[in-house]
Motif scaffolding. Sequence first.
Motif, PDB file in Angstrom:
ATOM      1  N   ILE A  97       0.863  -1.185   0.000  1.00 59.49           N
ATOM      2  CA  ILE A  97       0.000   0.000   0.000  1.00 59.49           C
ATOM      3  C   ILE A  97       0.898   1.234   0.000  1.00 59.49           C
ATOM      4  N   PRO A  98       0.861   2.033  -1.096  1.00 57.54           N
ATOM      5  CA  PRO A  98       1.853   3.095  -1.265  1.00 57.54           C
ATOM      6  C   PRO A  98       1.799   4.187  -0.198  1.00 57.54           C
ATOM      7  N   TYR A  99       0.616   4.433   0.384  1.00 60.78           N
ATOM      8  CA  TYR A  99       0.536   5.537   1.349  1.00 60.78           C
ATOM      9  C   TYR A  99       0.792   5.074   2.788  1.00 60.78           C
ATOM     10  N   LEU A 100       1.134   3.808   2.982  1.00 59.29           N
ATOM     11  CA  LEU A 100       1.508   3.334   4.312  1.00 59.29           C
ATOM     12  C   LEU A 100       3.015   3.124   4.375  1.00 59.29           C
ATOM     13  N   SER A 101       3.585   3.306   5.576  1.00 60.61           N
ATOM     14  CA  SER A 101       5.019   3.076   5.754  1.00 60.61           C
ATOM     15  C   SER A 101       5.311   1.579   5.696  1.00 60.61           C
ATOM     16  N   GLU A 104       3.859  -0.090   8.772  1.00 57.83           N
ATOM     17  CA  GLU A 104       2.380  -0.089   8.681  1.00 57.83           C
ATOM     18  C   GLU A 104       1.889  -1.138   7.682  1.00 57.83           C
ATOM     19  N   ASN A 105       2.613  -1.287   6.571  1.00 57.38           N
ATOM     20  CA  ASN A 105       2.248  -2.333   5.609  1.00 57.38           C
ATOM     21  C   ASN A 105       2.299  -3.714   6.256  1.00 57.38           C
ATOM     22  N   ARG A 148       8.986   6.063   4.519  1.00 55.24           N
ATOM     23  CA  ARG A 148       7.536   6.129   4.403  1.00 55.24           C
ATOM     24  C   ARG A 148       7.085   5.597   3.051  1.00 55.24           C
ATOM     25  N   ALA A 149       7.791   6.011   2.009  1.00 61.63           N
ATOM     26  CA  ALA A 149       7.319   5.652   0.678  1.00 61.63           C
ATOM     27  C   ALA A 149       7.833   4.261   0.293  1.00 61.63           C
ATOM     28  N   THR A 151       7.171   2.656  -2.189  1.00 61.82           N
ATOM     29  CA  THR A 151       7.409   2.567  -3.636  1.00 61.82           C
ATOM     30  C   THR A 151       8.840   2.959  -3.999  1.00 61.82           C
ATOM     31  N   THR A 152       9.567   3.601  -3.072  1.00 61.12           N
ATOM     32  CA  THR A 152      10.954   3.962  -3.382  1.00 61.12           C
ATOM     33  C   THR A 152      11.925   2.839  -3.017  1.00 61.12           C
TER      34      THR A 152
END
Length: 238
Positions: A97-101, A104-105, A148-149, A151-152
Amino acid sequence: MRPLIIDVKDLEFRWQPGAPTVLSIDAFQVSAGECLFIKGPSGSGKSTLLSLLSGVTTAVAGSVRVMDQALEGLGSVQRDHFRADHIGYIFQMFNLIPYLSVVENVMLPCQFSTRRRANALRRGDGLEAEARRLLHHLDMDHADLHRRAVTTLSVGQQQRVAAARALMGAPELLIADEPTSSLDADRRESFIRLLFDECRGAGTTLIFVSHDASLEPLFDRSIDLAEINRAARVAEAA
Ligand SMILES: Nc1ncnc2c1ncn2[C@@H]1O[C@H](COP(=O)(O)OP(=O)(O)O)[C@@H](O)[C@H]1O
Ligand SMILES: [Mg+2]
């Protein structure tokens, strides 16, 4: 003999009425605690079988029992609960989930399942501590843990986060759908060994799917989907 965690009988599946039969399997069984490899070429129905085992889809005929529960006897909401409680899933594209750290994921399954939450709390010093333990054990760099991201992250790191998330709260069954296809051979093997370690420690059964047969010798047992799937033989003969 160990109890069966999966017991498939006389399974028939097609995606739509009138579409060709993708799977036709007389019998397929997995014992609790096994690390099983399922191989088969692209398009042979591996992901379809995994959707049936996890109750995302249901059989057209026959039965899919997971932990003595016939999935076709459950409604879709009940199947969602069953999956959240008992099955960890590593997707080919990871589906983080891209908006979770990162952390958190990894904690996410505990939001959908009180059972997984209770298991995670029993195993660790709180949910976050258990998430971090899993990430460390899967060789996630300390620095990347705080990003946090998600996706990076590199593909290898995303794979570790996806695996930690699937293992969170010690589900009875871990399903991995070609999670290593974008890694090089060395890293593939070391990742799988870490996965084995964590599964054995938690008593989790692993079903690992890949078209890459070089991984096969690492596992307790290996199955060629084409050999148990009659639909494949019919398609070949046609
Ligand atoms: N969601 C879907 N809807 C319709 N057809 C699908 C769907 N997913 C897969 N298929 C079809 O089912 C067959 C088996 O695909 P799949 O299970 O994805 O194979 P594999 O995972 O072995 O590559 C293919 O013919 C594919 O096109
Ligand atoms: Mg697939």
